[in-house]
Design a protein around this motif. Structure first.
Motif, short mmCIF file in Angstrom:
data_model
loop_
_atom_site.label_atom_id
_atom_site.label_comp_id
_atom_site.label_asym_id
_atom_site.label_seq_id
_atom_site.Cartn_x
_atom_site.Cartn_y
_atom_site.Cartn_z
N ARG A 91 -7.51 54.41 58.29
CA ARG A 91 -8.88 54.80 57.92
C ARG A 91 -9.75 53.57 57.66
O ARG A 91 -10.91 53.52 58.08
CB ARG A 91 -8.85 55.70 56.68
CG ARG A 91 -10.23 56.17 56.24
CD ARG A 91 -10.12 57.31 55.24
NE ARG A 91 -9.37 56.94 54.05
CZ ARG A 91 -9.89 56.24 53.04
NH1 ARG A 91 -11.15 55.80 53.09
NH2 ARG A 91 -9.17 55.97 51.98
N GLU A 141 -13.16 52.77 59.70
CA GLU A 141 -14.34 53.21 58.97
C GLU A 141 -15.59 52.46 59.44
O GLU A 141 -15.54 51.29 59.81
CB GLU A 141 -14.14 53.02 57.47
CG GLU A 141 -14.13 51.59 56.99
CD GLU A 141 -14.01 51.49 55.48
OE1 GLU A 141 -14.11 52.53 54.80
OE2 GLU A 141 -13.82 50.37 54.98
N LYS A 142 -16.70 53.16 59.42
CA LYS A 142 -17.97 52.59 59.90
C LYS A 142 -18.55 51.62 58.87
O LYS A 142 -18.48 51.86 57.67
CB LYS A 142 -18.97 53.70 60.19
CG LYS A 142 -18.60 54.55 61.41
CD LYS A 142 -19.68 55.57 61.70
CE LYS A 142 -19.33 56.39 62.94
NZ LYS A 142 -20.37 57.40 63.25
#
Length: 293
Positions: free
Chosen positions: A97, A101-102
């Motif tokens: 994650r 993740e952005k």
């Protein structure tokens, strides 16, 4: 030994052994190296060979008889392994994650490869805690351990992603879900740092600060009680869809191999028949040859 003592001993069953007394012994004995006669059990990244062997042998104990099934289904045998697998599963899930993740766009986000390569920089990670961390670079890139109260430095590039997570070993003893973060190298936020030889260098500095443990959250479901721990452990170790796909592939492979086997059987029968016919003809020819001498 009198008859009363013998009768008393013969009435003792496995149910009379306290599970908390037997578990450490079983974990030590069942965790030894096993040399599998044929195919090894299906592997999982969330379970070491030590616990894998323990789970396999413990499962076999449950199949001995009804009494053993009830006894070896006790939570005392399964819960410690569940916690171990759950923490490893959480670690990998959080790592993935953090990798994906952005992040907000940087001034250098649209730079070309040439511009990125021309602006290599130094990164310094300062661990202000006693927690040991794993430091990762990007998608399956470099990995290095960072012990508590130590610093590390790396040559890096603009826009490169880095991830910081407590080690699995530390999480096993301190199962917090809120530790760990990622960052992107922003070359427009370099700091002046003094090196050991007294010179000054520009570097991207990351500081890992001591967490507020009062705000830490435990890994979800880690302390939850389950009626069927073997099933929960399997659901963590393996993805059901992937296992179904692998089963389907093996079935199709086996079907093809059986068809090839049948073709070979038919070819062998044909060859045997041809060899037999050839032998019979040879015998006839040999008979004629002998009659002509």
């Amino acid at each position: 030994m009198n008859m009363t003592s013998m009768t008393s001993m013969s009435s003792i069953t496995i149910q009379d052994i306290p599970t908390e007394a037997l578990f450490p012994y079983l974990l030590r004995c069942f965790s030894t190296e096993i040399h599998w006669y044929r195919t090894e059990p299906t592997k999982s990244p969330y379970c070491s060979n030590k616990y894998k062997n323990y789970l396999i042998l413990l499962s076999r104990c449950r199949r001995v008889c009804k009494e053993w099934r009830e006894y070896f289904s006790d939570l005392e045998f399964w819960k410690p392994v569940f916690r171990y697998v759950k923490v490893n599963h959480f670690y990998d899930k959080k790592l993935n994650r953090l990798i994906t993740e952005k992040k907000k766009k940087l001034k250098s986000s649209d730079w070309s490869h040439k511009e990125i390569n021309n602006n290599q920089c130094l990164m310094i990670v300062k661990n202000k805690t006693k927690i040991p961390f794993d430091i990762y670079c990007g998608y399956g890139g470099r990995h290095a351990p960072l012990r508590g109260l130590e610093n590390m430095s790396y040559e890096t590039y603009p826009n490169e992603r880095w991830i910081c997570l407590p080690t699995k070993e530390w999480l096993q003893e301190n199962p917090y879900s809120t530790l760990g973060f990622s960052w992107i190298i922003d070359v427009f936020k370099l700091e002046e740092c003094n090196s050991q030889n007294g010179t000054t260098k520009l570097a991207y500095v990351v500081r890992i600060k001591e967490p507020d443990y009062s705000k830490m959250l435990p890994i979800k479901d880690l302390n939850k009680e389950f009626s069927n721990y073997p099933k929960k452990i399997l659901s963590l170790l393996f993805n059901k869809k992937e296992i179904e796909d692998k089963w389907t592939r093996e079935r199709d492979k086996r079907k093809l191999q059986n068809e090839q086997k049948q073709d070979l059987v038919r070819q062998i029968r044909k060859l045997k028949k041809e060899i037999s016919e050839s032998q019979e003809k040879s015998n006839n020819y040999l008979f004629l040859m002998n009659q002509m001498d």
